[in-house]
Design a protein around this motif. Structure first.
Motif, PDB file in Angstrom:
ATOM      1  N   PRO A 146      38.057  37.876  32.153  1.00 32.77           N
ATOM      2  CA  PRO A 146      38.441  37.800  33.564  1.00 32.77           C
ATOM      3  C   PRO A 146      38.048  36.492  34.244  1.00 32.77           C
ATOM      4  O   PRO A 146      38.344  36.291  35.420  1.00 32.77           O
ATOM      5  CB  PRO A 146      37.670  38.969  34.187  1.00 32.77           C
ATOM      6  N   GLU A 147      37.373  35.602  33.507  1.00 30.83           N
ATOM      7  CA  GLU A 147      36.931  34.339  34.108  1.00 30.83           C
ATOM      8  C   GLU A 147      38.060  33.300  34.074  1.00 30.83           C
ATOM      9  O   GLU A 147      39.003  33.411  33.290  1.00 30.83           O
ATOM     10  CB  GLU A 147      35.706  33.818  33.372  1.00 30.83           C
ATOM     11  N   ASP A 148      37.928  32.261  34.928  1.00 26.84           N
ATOM     12  CA  ASP A 148      38.995  31.261  35.032  1.00 26.84           C
ATOM     13  C   ASP A 148      38.555  29.886  34.539  1.00 26.84           C
ATOM     14  O   ASP A 148      39.015  28.862  35.050  1.00 26.84           O
ATOM     15  CB  ASP A 148      39.515  31.169  36.474  1.00 26.84           C
ATOM     16  N   CYS A 149      37.700  29.821  33.543  1.00 27.21           N
ATOM     17  CA  CYS A 149      37.232  28.542  32.997  1.00 27.21           C
ATOM     18  C   CYS A 149      38.447  27.716  32.553  1.00 27.21           C
ATOM     19  O   CYS A 149      39.240  28.155  31.715  1.00 27.21           O
ATOM     20  CB  CYS A 149      36.293  28.780  31.823  1.00 27.21           C
ATOM     21  N   HIS A 150      38.580  26.531  33.124  1.00 26.10           N
ATOM     22  CA  HIS A 150      39.815  25.771  32.976  1.00 26.10           C
ATOM     23  C   HIS A 150      40.011  25.196  31.583  1.00 26.10           C
ATOM     24  O   HIS A 150      41.134  24.830  31.213  1.00 26.10           O
ATOM     25  CB  HIS A 150      39.850  24.634  34.008  1.00 26.10           C
TER      26      HIS A 150
ATOM     27  N   LYS B  76      44.342  24.779  31.637  1.00 29.99           N
ATOM     28  CA  LYS B  76      44.492  23.870  32.776  1.00 29.99           C
ATOM     29  C   LYS B  76      44.122  22.437  32.409  1.00 29.99           C
ATOM     30  O   LYS B  76      44.592  21.487  33.042  1.00 29.99           O
ATOM     31  CB  LYS B  76      43.627  24.373  33.938  1.00 29.99           C
ATOM     32  N   PHE B  77      43.272  22.272  31.406  1.00 35.17           N
ATOM     33  CA  PHE B  77      42.839  20.941  31.002  1.00 35.17           C
ATOM     34  C   PHE B  77      43.612  20.427  29.780  1.00 35.17           C
ATOM     35  O   PHE B  77      43.133  19.548  29.061  1.00 35.17           O
ATOM     36  CB  PHE B  77      41.344  20.945  30.696  1.00 35.17           C
ATOM     37  N   ALA B  78      44.787  20.949  29.563  1.00 33.65           N
ATOM     38  CA  ALA B  78      45.565  20.604  28.370  1.00 33.65           C
ATOM     39  C   ALA B  78      45.921  19.120  28.295  1.00 33.65           C
ATOM     40  O   ALA B  78      46.102  18.580  27.199  1.00 33.65           O
ATOM     41  CB  ALA B  78      46.838  21.446  28.313  1.00 33.65           C
ATOM     42  N   ASP B  79      46.019  18.457  29.449  1.00 31.26           N
ATOM     43  CA  ASP B  79      46.481  17.072  29.463  1.00 31.26           C
ATOM     44  C   ASP B  79      45.360  16.054  29.616  1.00 31.26           C
ATOM     45  O   ASP B  79      45.619  14.848  29.729  1.00 31.26           O
ATOM     46  CB  ASP B  79      47.497  16.871  30.593  1.00 31.26           C
ATOM     47  N   ILE B  80      44.102  16.509  29.616  1.00 33.39           N
ATOM     48  CA  ILE B  80      42.992  15.566  29.761  1.00 33.39           C
ATOM     49  C   ILE B  80      42.691  14.926  28.416  1.00 33.39           C
ATOM     50  O   ILE B  80      42.415  15.611  27.433  1.00 33.39           O
ATOM     51  CB  ILE B  80      41.732  16.272  30.307  1.00 33.39           C
ATOM     52  N   LYS B  81      42.753  13.610  28.385  1.00 34.11           N
ATOM     53  CA  LYS B  81      42.414  12.857  27.169  1.00 34.11           C
ATOM     54  C   LYS B  81      41.501  11.712  27.587  1.00 34.11           C
ATOM     55  O   LYS B  81      41.952  10.616  27.910  1.00 34.11           O
ATOM     56  CB  LYS B  81      43.681  12.369  26.472  1.00 34.11           C
ATOM     57  N   GLN B  82      40.209  11.978  27.568  1.00 37.90           N
ATOM     58  CA  GLN B  82      39.222  11.073  28.149  1.00 37.90           C
ATOM     59  C   GLN B  82      38.358  10.385  27.099  1.00 37.90           C
ATOM     60  O   GLN B  82      37.781   9.330  27.366  1.00 37.90           O
ATOM     61  CB  GLN B  82      38.322  11.888  29.099  1.00 37.90           C
ATOM     62  N   LEU B  83      38.274  10.939  25.893  1.00 37.97           N
ATOM     63  CA  LEU B  83      37.247  10.535  24.942  1.00 37.97           C
ATOM     64  C   LEU B  83      37.767   9.624  23.836  1.00 37.97           C
ATOM     65  O   LEU B  83      38.913   9.736  23.410  1.00 37.97           O
ATOM     66  CB  LEU B  83      36.623  11.775  24.299  1.00 37.97           C
ATOM     67  N   THR B  84      36.885   8.746  23.382  1.00 40.30           N
ATOM     68  CA  THR B  84      37.094   7.967  22.165  1.00 40.30           C
ATOM     69  C   THR B  84      35.945   8.303  21.219  1.00 40.30           C
ATOM     70  O   THR B  84      34.898   8.813  21.663  1.00 40.30           O
ATOM     71  CB  THR B  84      37.069   6.459  22.444  1.00 40.30           C
TER      72      THR B  84
END
Length: 337
Positions: free
Chosen positions: A70-74, A246-254
């Motif tokens: 039931p949680e909404d962790c993105h 919700k975070f499917a498009d985050i690409k921050q890391l190398t």
């Protein structure tokens, strides 16, 4: 601010002396140029070697209850707002949990990590978890780590009585960044669970997920919070951007930034077990061996809803580095190729 090689060693000296890096020093670790990365790793390895020698701990992860949360962790494919295509099921039958524990032992893992989705277990589920823990402990020479969501002090005491060795509950990110990550529970809720685990006399396991759009200050604040709480085991996850979350498009890391993050956590948490957890294969890629010069623990096998690499690859990497596995009793186990 760019620190030179001798200064990285100075940070290692201060870490070994029990001192805390200043915020400027911590930021310098995260903002350093790629050309000094090996110098950073060498300094962090001095700290790792002091506390952990050439030993590596293996953990085995079981997703004992999937989805239905039931949680909404993105970041999470199991959350109520996720449309990711994952398998969903209630708590596994005890025989399946025991079969997974057997597999953990076969893979030479020292710790069997049993995870269930959800905010907090109801009494029926919690009772079945306690029964499963007792059976695993009776049949296999494994430490048991339970990750069950938010827990009261009464629940953590019952886990201790059942034989649970440690409880995982990640802070995930800094307090100031938490509301970007989830809104159905608070950062304080997470901290209270970690404190309840500590009050029950169980080893605390808590870390974070990096690469969720957080700032460098958020990374530092997370590490400092874990230090303040006296957490013993620290899993460092690197976000796997799963389609449908919700975070499917985050690409921050190398790979280099992941290694700098590991170095920072080693300097700030010198004696802790630091585990390269989810996202290891995705983000470190061919640089995975360098991570073990800083961290001293990994998961072997798959993660909650994403696959890991083969145990043979991990064993080969450990052997090639000249490292050894750590048995449940702390003794070394050579890895033969």
């Amino acid at each position: 601010m760019l620190l030179t090689t001798p200064t990285w060693n100075t940070l290692a000296d201060r870490s070994l002396a029990g001192e805390t890096l200043t915020r400027d020093e911590a930021l310098a670790v995260l903002q350093a140029k790629d050309e000094v990365l090996l110098d950073q790793i060498a300094a962090a390895y001095r700290v790792r070697r002091h506390y952990w020698s050439n030993r590596v701990r293996l953990h085995y992860l079981l997703n004992a209850q999937s989805g239905l949360c039931p949680e909404d962790c993105h970041y999470c494919s199991q959350s109520k707002i996720s449309t990711a295509e994952i398998e969903k099921y209630p708590l596994m039958a005890q025989e399946k949990i025991l079969a997974a524990a057997k597999r953990a032992a076969e893979l030479q893992a020292g710790t069997f990590c049993m995870v269930i989705s959800g905010r907090s277990p109801n009494e029926a589920t919690f009772g079945k978890v306690l029964e499963a823990v007792r059976e695993v402990k009776a049949n296999y020479d494994l430490k048991v780590c339970a990750c069950l969501g938010l827990l009261s002090e009464e629940q953590t005491h019952r886990l201790a009585e059942a034989g649970v060795d440690r409880v995982n509950h990640n802070l995930n990110t800094s307090e100031s960044n938490h509301d970007r990550i989830a809104t159905t529970h608070t950062y304080t809720d997470r901290v209270e669970t970690v404190k309840n685990v500590h009050a029950a006399g169980i080893t605390t396991c808590s870390g974070g997920i990096l690469g969720m759009g957080e700032s460098n200050d958020d990374v530092i604040d997370l590490a400092l919070s874990l230090r303040e709480l006296g957490v013993t085991s620290v899993p460092i996850n690197f976000l796997i951007p799963i389609p449908g979350t919700k975070f499917a498009d985050i690409k921050q890391l190398t790979p280099q930034q992941c290694l700098r993050i590991l170095c920072l956590f080693r300097f700030l948490l010198p004696s802790q077990e630091i585990r390269i957890a989810g996202g290891r294969e995705v983000h470190l890629r061919s640089l995975q061996p360098l991570g073990l010069y800083v961290a001293n623990s990994i998961f072997v096998g798959d993660y909650l809803t994403t696959p890991g690499q083969s145990a043979t690859q991990d064993w080969d990497t450990i052997a090639d580095l000249g490292f050894v596995l750590e048995a449940v009793d702390g003794s070394p186990i050579s890895v033969s190729k």
